[in-house]
Design a protein around this motif. Structure first.
Motif, PDB file in Angstrom:
ATOM      1  N   THR A 165       0.800  -1.184   0.178  1.00  0.00           N
ATOM      2  CA  THR A 165       0.091  -0.040  -0.020  1.00  0.00           C
ATOM      3  C   THR A 165       0.939   1.187  -0.119  1.00  0.00           C
ATOM      4  O   THR A 165       0.343   2.456   0.076  1.00  0.00           O
ATOM      5  N   TYR A 166       2.123   1.151  -0.127  1.00  0.00           N
ATOM      6  CA  TYR A 166       2.965   2.215  -0.259  1.00  0.00           C
ATOM      7  C   TYR A 166       2.406   3.253  -1.242  1.00  0.00           C
ATOM      8  O   TYR A 166       2.322   4.602  -0.714  1.00  0.00           O
ATOM      9  N   LEU A 167       2.553   3.130  -2.305  1.00  0.00           N
ATOM     10  CA  LEU A 167       2.051   4.030  -3.424  1.00  0.00           C
ATOM     11  C   LEU A 167       0.918   4.707  -3.289  1.00  0.00           C
ATOM     12  O   LEU A 167       0.786   6.076  -3.253  1.00  0.00           O
ATOM     13  N   GLN A 168      -0.336   3.874  -2.766  1.00  0.00           N
ATOM     14  CA  GLN A 168      -1.478   4.482  -2.687  1.00  0.00           C
ATOM     15  C   GLN A 168      -1.607   5.550  -1.491  1.00  0.00           C
ATOM     16  O   GLN A 168      -2.295   6.537  -1.735  1.00  0.00           O
ATOM     17  N   THR A 169      -0.864   5.136  -0.376  1.00  0.00           N
ATOM     18  CA  THR A 169      -0.701   5.806   0.709  1.00  0.00           C
ATOM     19  C   THR A 169      -0.212   7.228   0.363  1.00  0.00           C
ATOM     20  O   THR A 169      -0.535   8.140   0.780  1.00  0.00           O
ATOM     21  N   TRP A 170       0.873   7.113  -0.226  1.00  0.00           N
ATOM     22  CA  TRP A 170       1.955   8.228  -0.501  1.00  0.00           C
ATOM     23  C   TRP A 170       1.070   9.177  -1.505  1.00  0.00           C
ATOM     24  O   TRP A 170       1.060  10.601  -1.163  1.00  0.00           O
ATOM     25  N   LEU A 171       0.222   8.713  -2.381  1.00  0.00           N
ATOM     26  CA  LEU A 171      -0.386   9.614  -3.348  1.00  0.00           C
ATOM     27  C   LEU A 171      -1.832  10.164  -2.680  1.00  0.00           C
ATOM     28  O   LEU A 171      -2.080  11.213  -2.693  1.00  0.00           O
ATOM     29  N   SER A 172      -2.529   9.367  -1.743  1.00  0.00           N
ATOM     30  CA  SER A 172      -3.882   9.762  -1.200  1.00  0.00           C
ATOM     31  C   SER A 172      -3.874   9.508   0.243  1.00  0.00           C
ATOM     32  O   SER A 172      -5.184   9.964   0.803  1.00  0.00           O
ATOM     33  N   GLY A 173      -2.886   9.444   0.887  1.00  0.00           N
ATOM     34  CA  GLY A 173      -3.020   9.102   2.256  1.00  0.00           C
ATOM     35  C   GLY A 173      -3.588   7.804   2.745  1.00  0.00           C
ATOM     36  O   GLY A 173      -3.892   6.869   2.149  1.00  0.00           O
ATOM     37  N   ALA A 174      -3.477   7.630   4.377  1.00  0.00           N
ATOM     38  CA  ALA A 174      -3.901   6.277   4.745  1.00  0.00           C
ATOM     39  C   ALA A 174      -5.391   5.963   4.384  1.00  0.00           C
ATOM     40  O   ALA A 174      -5.453   4.738   4.302  1.00  0.00           O
ATOM     41  N   GLU A 175      -6.491   6.836   4.255  1.00  0.00           N
ATOM     42  CA  GLU A 175      -7.629   6.352   3.734  1.00  0.00           C
ATOM     43  C   GLU A 175      -7.841   6.705   2.502  1.00  0.00           C
ATOM     44  O   GLU A 175      -8.830   7.204   1.765  1.00  0.00           O
ATOM     45  N   TYR A 176      -6.752   6.065   1.550  1.00  0.00           N
ATOM     46  CA  TYR A 176      -6.757   6.176   0.128  1.00  0.00           C
ATOM     47  C   TYR A 176      -7.925   5.853  -0.610  1.00  0.00           C
ATOM     48  O   TYR A 176      -8.424   6.379  -1.554  1.00  0.00           O
ATOM     49  N   ARG A 177      -8.714   4.832  -0.146  1.00  0.00           N
ATOM     50  CA  ARG A 177      -9.965   4.277  -0.982  1.00  0.00           C
ATOM     51  C   ARG A 177     -10.723   5.218  -1.069  1.00  0.00           C
ATOM     52  O   ARG A 177     -11.404   5.351  -2.000  1.00  0.00           O
ATOM     53  N   LYS A 178     -10.980   6.178  -0.152  1.00  0.00           N
ATOM     54  CA  LYS A 178     -11.680   7.139  -0.178  1.00  0.00           C
ATOM     55  C   LYS A 178     -11.799   7.900  -1.433  1.00  0.00           C
ATOM     56  O   LYS A 178     -12.684   8.865  -1.756  1.00  0.00           O
TER      57      LYS A 178
END
Length: 585
Positions: A165-178
Motif C-alpha cells: 500500500t506504499y504508493l496508494q498511501t503516498w498519493l492519497s493518504g492512509a484512507e486512500y480508498r475514499k
C-alpha cells in the motif's frame, strides 16, 4: 519485503552470488547478510536497455519442473505480497522499474517498462517515467500510460486487499480508498495533480513530500502493470495477462500451473529477464520431504526440477551436505525475514500474557525444525541482519542466552493472571513446516501453564486468513522482511496504526500513538537522523508494546536437479534466481 510464504524454509543474499555460503557459522553468515543492507543504486537509460546479460553456457529449450508444497497465495499482481507468488511474478509480470542483481549480489534499480529508473524533480516530490517503445502484453496490445494509470487506480478498489500500500498511501493518504472508491472502473480517475498521464508514453507522480524510495517501490511485484484490456477484476486471479517472458497456458488451482513462452515479450526491452527454457510446470501439493528425496535421487524428470520457495527438508539436510554431488547443486543464503509469534492485540490484551509467551517460546526447537543452523539463527529482536540498524546484541528477553526459552521467568510473570487469559488459540499452516512449528509452540507454552488450542489453516491462504481483522486467533507465526534496505519498510507496514485493516500486514493490529508519531517523524528525516528514530521505535515496540515474540532469522537452502543450469541464490527474491535458469541438455 514480501512476507515469507507460510511453511517455507527460506531467506536473502550473500556477498558473492555463486549459490551462497550460508551454513553453520552464524556470525559469519550475519556478516555476509549485511551486504543486503547496502543502499540500492538507481540506473539510467543505458543500463536499462536490454537484452539482459547472457548467462554463461546457457542453452535454449526444454521445460523445468517446479515443486511447491502449498498453492500460490495470488496471481493478480496487485494482490502479491508473499514470496511464493512473487517468485512466479518474476516470470510473468513487468513493472515500471525492476531490481537488477550482478554476480556479486549488488542490487540496482533499472527501468523495466520505463526507459530508466525515473527522474525526480521538485525536491523529490515529483517523479516522471517514460515508457519504452515496443512493449506489448501477451495479446499483442501495446502497453501505454493508460495501463499504468489503470494499474495504480485499481489498487484503490475494495477487491484489492492483499498487496503493498506504499504508493496508494503516498498519493492519497492512509484512507486512500475514499479518494477513488471505484478504483477507476467507474470512469472516475485520480486528478492530474496526483497522477498525470499527459501522453501515451509519460507517467508523472506528484507527492506532498519527497519520496526518494519510489523507484524501489515500483519494482515490487505488487505494482506490476495490469493492462486495462483483459482486467476481469475479481476473476483476474485465474488468468492474468502477462507482460513478461512467460505466460499462463494452464492453471489448475492447487494442482498445476503451466507457463509457456510469451511470444510478444521482446528481450531487447528487458535488461533483467531471460527466456531460455520453453516453459515451467509448477506442481503443487508436493511436500518438502518428497521434493528433497526426488532431487537428491536426481533421476528422470527430477534432473530438470527446482524448488520454488520450499527448501531442503530439515531431516535430510545432512544427507545433502554429506553428498558432494548433491551439495554442489544447492543454493543457500541469508534471508531478510524475521519469524515471530505475532499476537492479535484485539484478543491478547494483557501485556503480561504477551511478555510471558515471549520469554517462554523455544527458538532452539523451532530452528531445529527448520534445519538447525542451515535453516536459521536465533532472533533476539525484530530487525534482521540484512537491515540497516540491525543490533546483534539487543536482546531484552535474553533469547541469545536462553534460546530454549526461560520457563521460570515466564511462570513468574504469569502468577496472578486469570486462567481464562491463559488460553491461546494458535493458528498454524497445514504444511510439513507448519506442523513442526505447531508442536514446538504447543510444547513451550504448555510448560509454563498456557492452554494452547491449535487451529489448522490452509497454507496457500494463510496470510489472507490471519490478515482478516476479525480473525478468530490469538497468535500466529509470521515472517516479514524489508522491501528495500530501510527500517521504514519493516516498522511502517507491520506496526503503523493507520495500517490496521483487512489484508494489511499489521497482523498484530498495533495502534500506538507513540509508535505512529515515531514513524511519521522518521519518514521525514534524513537517513542518519531516521536511524535513531527507527531504533527508538524498535526498542519501544519490543519492550513496551510487545506485538510479537521474536523467534528466528531465516536462511534458505534449496536444491535443484543436475540438468538445471544458471542456478544461483537471488538477493532480491531470497530464493533461487528463477529468471536466469536453463537446461544443460
Amino acid at each position: 519485503m514480501i512476507a515469507i510464504a507460510a511453511g517455507s524454509l527460506a531467506l536473502t543474499g550473500c556477498s558473492k552470488n555463486e549459490g551462497g555460503k550460508s551454513g553453520k557459522d552464524s556470525k559469519k553468515d550475519q556478516k555476509e547478510a549485511a551486504v543486503q543492507s547496502k543502499a540500492v543504486t538507481y540506473v539510467d537509460a543505458a543500463g536499462s536497455t536490454g537484452p539482459a546479460k547472457d548467462v554463461p553456457g546457457a542453452k535454449p529449450g526444454g521445460t523445468i519442473t517446479v515443486y511447491q508444497e502449498a498453492g500460490l497465495s495470488h496471481l493478480d499482481p496487485s494482490q502479491i505480497y508473499v514470496s511464493d507468488a512473487g517468485q512466479v511474478a518474476n516470470l510473468l509480470f513487468r513493472r515500471l522499474t525492476q531490481f537488477q542483481e550482478d554476480d556479486k549480489g549488488n542490487v540496482s534499480v533499472v527501468g523495466d517498462l520505463a526507459t530508466d529508473s525515473g527522474k525526480s524533480s521538485d525536491g523529490g516530490k515529483t517523479w516522471t517515467f517514460t515508457l519504452k517503445d515496443g512493449i506489448k502484453d501477451e495479446n499483442g496490445n501495446p502497453i501505454t500510460s493508460a495501463d499504468v494509470r489503470h494499474t495504480v487506480e485499481r489498487q484503490y478498489a475494495k477487491f484489492i486487499f492483499d498487496g503493498p500500500t506504499y504508493l496508494q498511501t503516498w498519493l492519497s493518504g492512509a484512507e486512500y480508498r475514499k479518494a477513488l472508491p471505484g478504483g477507476g472502473f467507474d470512469g472516475k480517475h485520480l486528478p492530474a495533480s496526483v497522477l498525470d498521464t499527459p501522453d501515451d508514453k509519460t507517467v508523472v507522480f506528484h507527492f506532498d513530500q519527497a519520496r526518494p524510495d519510489l523507484p524501489q517501490t515500483l519494482a515490487m511485484a505488487g505494482y506490476a502493470v495490469v493492462p486495462a484490456k483483459g482486467d476481469t477484476k475479481e476473476r483476474y486471479e485465474k488468468k492474468p495477462v502477462s507482460t513478461g517472458p512467460y505466460k499462463i497456458a494452464e492453471n489448475k488451482a492447487g494442482k498445476t500451473l503451466k507457463l509457456v513462452k510469451n511470444t510478444n515479450w521482446d528481450p531487447k526491452t528487458d535488461s533483467v529477464r531471460h527466456q531460455y527454457v520453453d516453459g515451467f510446470t509448477i506442481q503443487f501439493g508436493v511436500t518438502e520431504s518428497t521434493q528433497t528425496k526426488r532431487l537428491i535421487a536426481d533421476e528422470g524428470d527430477n534432473k530438470n526440477a527446482i524448488q520454488l520457495t520450499n527448501g531442503v527438508e530439515a531431516t535430510q539436510i545432512q544427507d545433502v551436505i554429506n553428498n558432494p554431488e548433491a551439495s554442489k547443486r544447492t543454493v543457500k543464503g541469508y534471508q531478510p525475514y524475521v519469524m515471530t509469534l505475532t499476537f492479535n492485540l484485539d484478543r491478547v490484551k494483557d501485556k503480561k500474557v504477551r511478555e510471558a509467551v515471549t520469554y517462554a517460546v523455544n527458538s532452539k526447537s523451532l530452528i531445529a525444525g527448520e534445519g538447525g543452523a542451515y535453516g536459521g539463527d536465533v532472533a533476539p529482536n525484530y530487525f534482521a541482519p540484512t537491515l540497516p540498524g540491525y543490533e546483534p546484541s539487543y536482546d531484552p528477553y535474553g533469547r541469545l542466552k536462553t534460546p530454549q526459552g526461560n520457563i521460570a521467568k515466564a511462570k513468574e510473570i504469569l502468577k496472578g493472571v486469570p486462567a481464562a487469559e491463559k488460553k491461546i488459540v494458535f493458528a498454524y499452516a497445514n504444511s510439513e513446516a507448519g506442523q513442526k512449528r505447531k508442536v514446538a509452540i504447543e510444547d513451550a507454552l504448555t510448560k509454563v501453564g498456557f492452554d494452547v488450542v491449535a487451529k489448522e489453516v490452509d497454507a496457500a491462504s494463510y496470510y489472507e486468513q490471519i490478515g482478516k481483522l476479525k480473525n478468530p486467533y490469538d497468535a500466529y507465526i509470521t515472517g516479514w522482511g524489508q522491501d528495500w534496505p530501510s527500517p521504514g519498510t519493516v516498522v511502517t507496514p507491520i506496526y503503523d496504526g493507520s495500517q490496521v485493516f483487512d489484508g494489511s500486514a499489521n497482523y498484530s493490529h498495533v495502534k500506538d500513538p507513540k509508535v505512529d508519531a515515531l514513524i511519521k517523524k522518521a519518514l521525514t528525516q534524513n537517513p542518519t537522523e531516521a536511524a535513531k528514530t527507527w531504533k527508538e521505535a524498535h526498542h519501544y515496540l519490543l519492550e513496551n508494546v510487545i506485538p510479537a515474540a521474536p523467534l528466528w532469522y531465516t536462511k534458505q537452502f534449496q536444491i535443484s536437479g543436475s540438468n538445471v543450469g544458471g542456478a544461483r541464490y537471488g538477493s532480491v527474491s531470497s530464493l533461487i534466481d528463477i529468471t536466469r535458469l536453463y537446461l544443460k541438455s
